[in-house]
Write a protein that holds these residues in place. Structure first.
Motif, mmCIF file in Angstrom:
data_model
loop_
_atom_site.group_PDB
_atom_site.id
_atom_site.type_symbol
_atom_site.label_atom_id
_atom_site.label_comp_id
_atom_site.label_asym_id
_atom_site.label_seq_id
_atom_site.Cartn_x
_atom_site.Cartn_y
_atom_site.Cartn_z
ATOM 1 N N ALA A 1 0.842 -1.203 0.000
ATOM 2 C CA ALA A 1 0.000 0.000 0.000
ATOM 3 C C ALA A 1 0.874 1.249 0.000
ATOM 4 O O ALA A 1 0.619 2.199 -0.743
ATOM 5 C CB ALA A 1 -0.925 -0.012 1.217
ATOM 6 N N ILE B 1 -0.013 0.929 -4.017
ATOM 7 C CA ILE B 1 -1.094 0.074 -4.514
ATOM 8 C C ILE B 1 -2.336 0.271 -3.654
ATOM 9 O O ILE B 1 -2.273 0.206 -2.426
ATOM 10 C CB ILE B 1 -0.671 -1.413 -4.507
ATOM 11 C CG1 ILE B 1 0.443 -1.623 -5.533
ATOM 12 C CG2 ILE B 1 -1.866 -2.322 -4.798
ATOM 13 C CD1 ILE B 1 0.951 -3.043 -5.618
ATOM 14 N N PHE B 2 -3.440 0.511 -4.308
ATOM 15 C CA PHE B 2 -4.698 0.707 -3.589
ATOM 16 C C PHE B 2 -5.714 -0.319 -4.083
ATOM 17 O O PHE B 2 -5.868 -0.513 -5.286
ATOM 18 C CB PHE B 2 -5.235 2.113 -3.849
ATOM 19 C CG PHE B 2 -6.575 2.385 -3.206
ATOM 20 C CD1 PHE B 2 -6.642 2.911 -1.928
ATOM 21 C CD2 PHE B 2 -7.764 2.103 -3.878
ATOM 22 C CE1 PHE B 2 -7.875 3.164 -1.328
ATOM 23 C CE2 PHE B 2 -8.998 2.342 -3.276
ATOM 24 C CZ PHE B 2 -9.042 2.875 -1.997
ATOM 25 N N LEU B 3 -6.376 -0.958 -3.138
ATOM 26 C CA LEU B 3 -7.448 -1.882 -3.510
ATOM 27 C C LEU B 3 -8.781 -1.310 -3.035
ATOM 28 O O LEU B 3 -8.980 -1.079 -1.839
ATOM 29 C CB LEU B 3 -7.208 -3.261 -2.867
ATOM 30 C CG LEU B 3 -8.337 -4.282 -3.003
ATOM 31 C CD1 LEU B 3 -8.616 -4.629 -4.467
ATOM 32 C CD2 LEU B 3 -8.015 -5.568 -2.232
ATOM 33 N N ARG C 1 -4.433 -2.647 6.777
ATOM 34 C CA ARG C 1 -3.085 -2.834 6.239
ATOM 35 C C ARG C 1 -3.056 -2.435 4.768
ATOM 36 O O ARG C 1 -2.084 -1.870 4.281
ATOM 37 C CB ARG C 1 -2.648 -4.293 6.396
ATOM 38 C CG ARG C 1 -2.493 -4.700 7.848
ATOM 39 C CD ARG C 1 -2.141 -6.161 7.983
ATOM 40 N NE ARG C 1 -0.738 -6.397 7.652
ATOM 41 C CZ ARG C 1 -0.217 -7.611 7.503
ATOM 42 N NH1 ARG C 1 -0.967 -8.683 7.630
ATOM 43 N NH2 ARG C 1 1.056 -7.757 7.231
ATOM 44 N N GLN C 2 -4.127 -2.730 4.039
ATOM 45 C CA GLN C 2 -4.174 -2.342 2.633
ATOM 46 C C GLN C 2 -4.150 -0.822 2.502
ATOM 47 O O GLN C 2 -3.818 -0.275 1.463
ATOM 48 C CB GLN C 2 -5.424 -2.929 1.960
ATOM 49 C CG GLN C 2 -5.232 -3.227 0.477
ATOM 50 C CD GLN C 2 -4.852 -2.010 -0.354
ATOM 51 O OE1 GLN C 2 -5.567 -1.011 -0.342
ATOM 52 N NE2 GLN C 2 -3.718 -2.084 -1.067
ATOM 53 N N ARG C 3 -4.472 -0.134 3.571
ATOM 54 C CA ARG C 3 -4.398 1.324 3.518
ATOM 55 C C ARG C 3 -3.048 1.826 4.024
ATOM 56 O O ARG C 3 -2.876 3.000 4.293
ATOM 57 C CB ARG C 3 -5.541 1.941 4.338
ATOM 58 C CG ARG C 3 -6.937 1.616 3.803
ATOM 59 C CD ARG C 3 -7.148 2.117 2.377
ATOM 60 N NE ARG C 3 -8.500 1.810 1.904
ATOM 61 C CZ ARG C 3 -8.765 0.943 0.945
ATOM 62 N NH1 ARG C 3 -7.795 0.298 0.340
ATOM 63 N NH2 ARG C 3 -10.011 0.731 0.568
ATOM 64 N N GLY C 4 -2.111 0.879 4.245
ATOM 65 C CA GLY C 4 -0.754 1.271 4.629
ATOM 66 C C GLY C 4 -0.519 1.317 6.126
ATOM 67 O O GLY C 4 0.537 1.740 6.585
#
Lengths: 250, 482
Positions: free
Chosen positions: A76, A80-82, B436-439
């Motif tokens: 991220a 990378i953004f989901l 976590r996907q947002r960092g």
């Protein structure tokens, strides 16, 4: 920018991706289409790094880095953004708080300082206005009690704030009424730029009326079976997914 | 495939930061308990005859009582004769008049705990009655308080300086024979804090006490008494940490609050005693009796607690709602990790008309910890128009911990309105992945989710305490996933 080679992945003991290859360059918009169970969402989750998905073969590189070696948060931070198909609710955690923490994580990774609170608020309000979101959503719990459409708009808001280099939007159009669909599409189009790539994962052609892709790929049984330009989506709409299943089996 | 559980299990591992022992000689009584020990404690504190008699009666009552076994906790039988019932820092005889006279080692201890006493007191405008082991060592801001007529001193001092107040209120909320641990405390309590807010006075600052258990094998028996006279207001903060120990340490405190007509008491606790190691060795047994008496009409007592420490917690801060329109509140966050056990909750006893109470309990369990919420809402026949709202939420981290809820209701007046809501949830792998996907790192994500879960309680804490509590929670759950 993103290079996927012969990717194989499984979840809960089932092979879902069976040698998928895809190359996405900066500035491009790709649409990944395919019937249910073809592996569209799995692809999105594997690129983002979800632990439930086990990569059994192939490689994924992003900006020449081995993506599979990175933790989800590092992916991220690399840009990378989901956009989730089912954005999860996190009760009690302020939407603005999550958004700011996410932005600061990214900024820290790039050696930048934390965002100024006023600057953050100003930016968030701007983006929300563009998406037709009530600023009150900033102070609500993350996705807590949001309708399906509100959740999807919230995903686009996060994307707009984070300005990722690669945005993967997983079924962002599902469950949206036409107004919400237009707002979401406008949000995505606003983000199109020569430095940025967008991958749309979708079941229906409808979204592509509003976001025009440069490339369309059709997925079946964990592999890309057809690639083409936007006309492929229309052809698919007309002929149905049985047509690609036959192609896959041929 | 790294499973959710594996991750969650390893997130819970972290060492107790405050596990050091200050090397100050203590003057302890040898282990054991009989009437002579009670007399010795009383004599050391130069207590008047009536108080010695009060203690002795408590001791005799305690002898006839049985240790309670109904709580959802398990521990080996306590040998009450293996415990020393009095420990005091050496400087007891010659108490310092200012911080300059305080043993530098003690000040160092506070520094290690992140509690720079002087700094904190000055900057935060908080009067600190620092209880080190069982004797008050330093009291600050006394002058400002005495200008307002507020009495804030150690319990021993209050016995000497304000015997009439102590005599009037001691044991008036928690009677000596209320329960096994309260009786024990009544017999052997060493020291604690005393607060009296006169009529119509709004206490000019938040009152704060830091407790610290420091002598091996010494039971800690604090006694706190807070009296808010008519139309007064006080906010009292209690926070504590303890050094690492191998032996279990018994702590049986008693806290009594009295709110007269139109008075309000806000009592906040952050409890961070040594919880024992990952195998459950050591740690504090925290068997506490806390009760507030809304004695006058329109009075209000509010308990807010953040409980992260202790091996075993047995604690039910309660309110007796006697005055008409009186209000009782209980806001609680309890965290149990590794092998910690907690059986905690509250009792709201509606006696007067139009009394109301609110209970918000947030329990977080991780590791192999077991936690129970036990709450009683009792509406007496004369309590017309009583109202209660109870919300009781549990959050589980990992698969080996447990949450149990025991709500009791005794409603004897048909006009009562009583509501109970309960939820149990888990930090899901999807929530963590989303963050976590947002960092956001996994650890930050857990902290964020846990703090979000506790928000309703934290907002009830005084600001600085809320910040401290949030940090403490993060520390307690560090390593709980990942």
């Amino acid at each position: 920018m993103l290079d996927i080679k012969d990717l194989k992945a499984r979840v809960a003991g089932n092979d879902i991706l069976n040698g998928l290859s895809l190359s996405v360059q900066a500035g491009e918009v790709h649409a990944i289409m395919g019937p249910n169970g073809s592996g569209k969402s799995t692809l999105a989750q594997v690129v983002a790094g979800h632990d439930d998905y086990e990569v059994t073969g192939g490689s994924v590189t992003f900006k020449d880095k081995d993506l599979l070696e990175l933790e989800p948060e590092d992916r991220a931070r690399e840009g990378i953004f989901l956009g989730f198909q089912y954005p999860v609710e996190i009760p009690g955690v302020n939407n603005a708080y999550l958004l700011k923490a996410a932005m600061n994580a990214r900024r820290e990774h790039r050696g930048e300082g934390e965002i100024d609170s006023f600057e953050f608020l100003k930016l968030a309000r701007e983006k929300m206005a563009a998406l037709g979101m009530d600023p009150k959503f900033l102070n609500r719990g993350v996705n807590e009690g949001f309708s399906g459409g509100e959740k999807k708009r919230n995903e686009i808001l996060q994307m707009a704030m984070l300005e990722p280099e690669l945005a993967i939007l997983d079924e962002t159009d599902s469950g949206l009424d036409i107004d919400a669909l237009k707002a979401v599409a406008a949000g995505v189009n606003a983000l199109r730029s020569p430095e940025r790539a967008i991958v749309l994962v979708t079941h229906y052609q409808r979204l592509l009326d509003y976001i025009e892709p440069d490339f369309v790929h059709v997925l079946s049984q964990g592999r890309i079976v057809r690639s083409g330009d936007k006309t492929l989506a229309l052809e698919l709409e007309e002929k149905g997914y049985d047509w690609v299943r036959e192609a896959a089996n041929a | 495939m790294a499973t959710e559980t594996e991750q969650l299990e390893s997130l819970v591992n972290r060492r107790y930061e405050h596990g050091f022992v200050t090397d100050i000689a203590t003057e302890s009584l040898p282990p054991g308990l009989d009437e002579d020990v009670v007399r010795a404690i009383s004599a050391r504190k130069n207590e008047p005859e009536w108080l010695l008699e009060w203690r002795l009666q408590a001791y005799r009552q305690w002898l006839e009582m049985e240790e309670p076994e109904w709580a959802h906790v398990h521990y080996p039988k306590i040998d009450y004769n293996a415990i020393s019932y009095f420990a005091a820092p050496k400087s007891d005889e010659d108490r310092p008049k200012s911080l300059d006279e305080v043993d530098p080692k003690l000040l160092e201890t506070y520094d290690k705990l992140g509690i720079p006493l002087h700094e904190r007191a000055r900057l935060a405008g908080v009067a600190v009655d620092a209880v080190f082991d069982s004797v008050s060592v330093a009291t600050t801001f006394k002058e400002k308080l005495s200008e307002a007529g507020v009495i804030f001193c150690s319990f021993s001092e209050a016995v000497v300086e304000h015997p009439e107040l102590v005599k009037k209120y001691l044991g008036s909320v928690v009677p000596r024979r209320d329960n096994f641990f309260a009786a024990l405390n009544s017999a052997v309590f060493s020291d604690g804090s005393f607060v009296y807010i006169p009529k119509g006075v709004r206490c000019p600052m938040e009152l704060s006490t830091y407790f610290r258990i420091n002598a091996a094998n010494t039971g800690q028996f604090e006694r706190t008494l807070v009296v808010a006279d008519e139309g007064s207001y006080v906010s009292y903060l209690e926070g504590c940490t303890a050094p690492m120990r191998d032996e279990n340490q018994l702590h049986a405190a008693v806290v009594e609050l009295v709110a007269m007509e139109d008075a309000e008491i806000k009592y906040s606790t952050v409890q961070n005693w040594y919880p024992g190691d990952e195998e459950g060795k050591g740690g504090i047994y925290n068997f506490v009796t806390k009760r507030g008496d809304c004695r006058g009409a329109n009075s209000k007592i509010s308990w807010t607690q953040v409980e992260t420490g202790s091996a075993i917690t047995w604690k039910y801060p309660s309110c007796l709602l006697r005055g008409a329109n009186s209000v009782g509140e209980f806001y609680s966050v309890a965290v149990t990790n590794n092998l910690q056990q907690a059986d905690t909750g509250t009792k709201m006893i509606h006696i007067g008309p139009n009394t109301s109470s609110t209970i918000v309990s947030k329990g977080i369990s991780a590791g192999r910890a077991q936690q129970a919420y036990r709450g009683l809402v009792k509406v007496m026949p004369q309590a017309k128009g009583a109202r209660n709202h109870t919300q009781c939420d549990s959050l589980l981290i990992g698969k080996d911990c447990g949450a149990h809820t025991f709500p009791y209701m005794e409603i004897r007046n048909p006009s009562a309105k009583v509501e109970h809501e309960a939820t149990t949830s888990k930090i899901s792998a999807n929530q963590l992945f989303y963050c976590r996907q947002r960092g956001i790192s996994e650890e930050d994500a857990v902290n964020m989710i846990v703090n979000g879960f506790c928000k309703e309680v934290f907002k009830e804490l005084p600001m600085e305490f809320a910040v401290e509590a949030q940090a403490l929670l993060n520390v307690s759950l560090e390593g709980a996933v990942g």
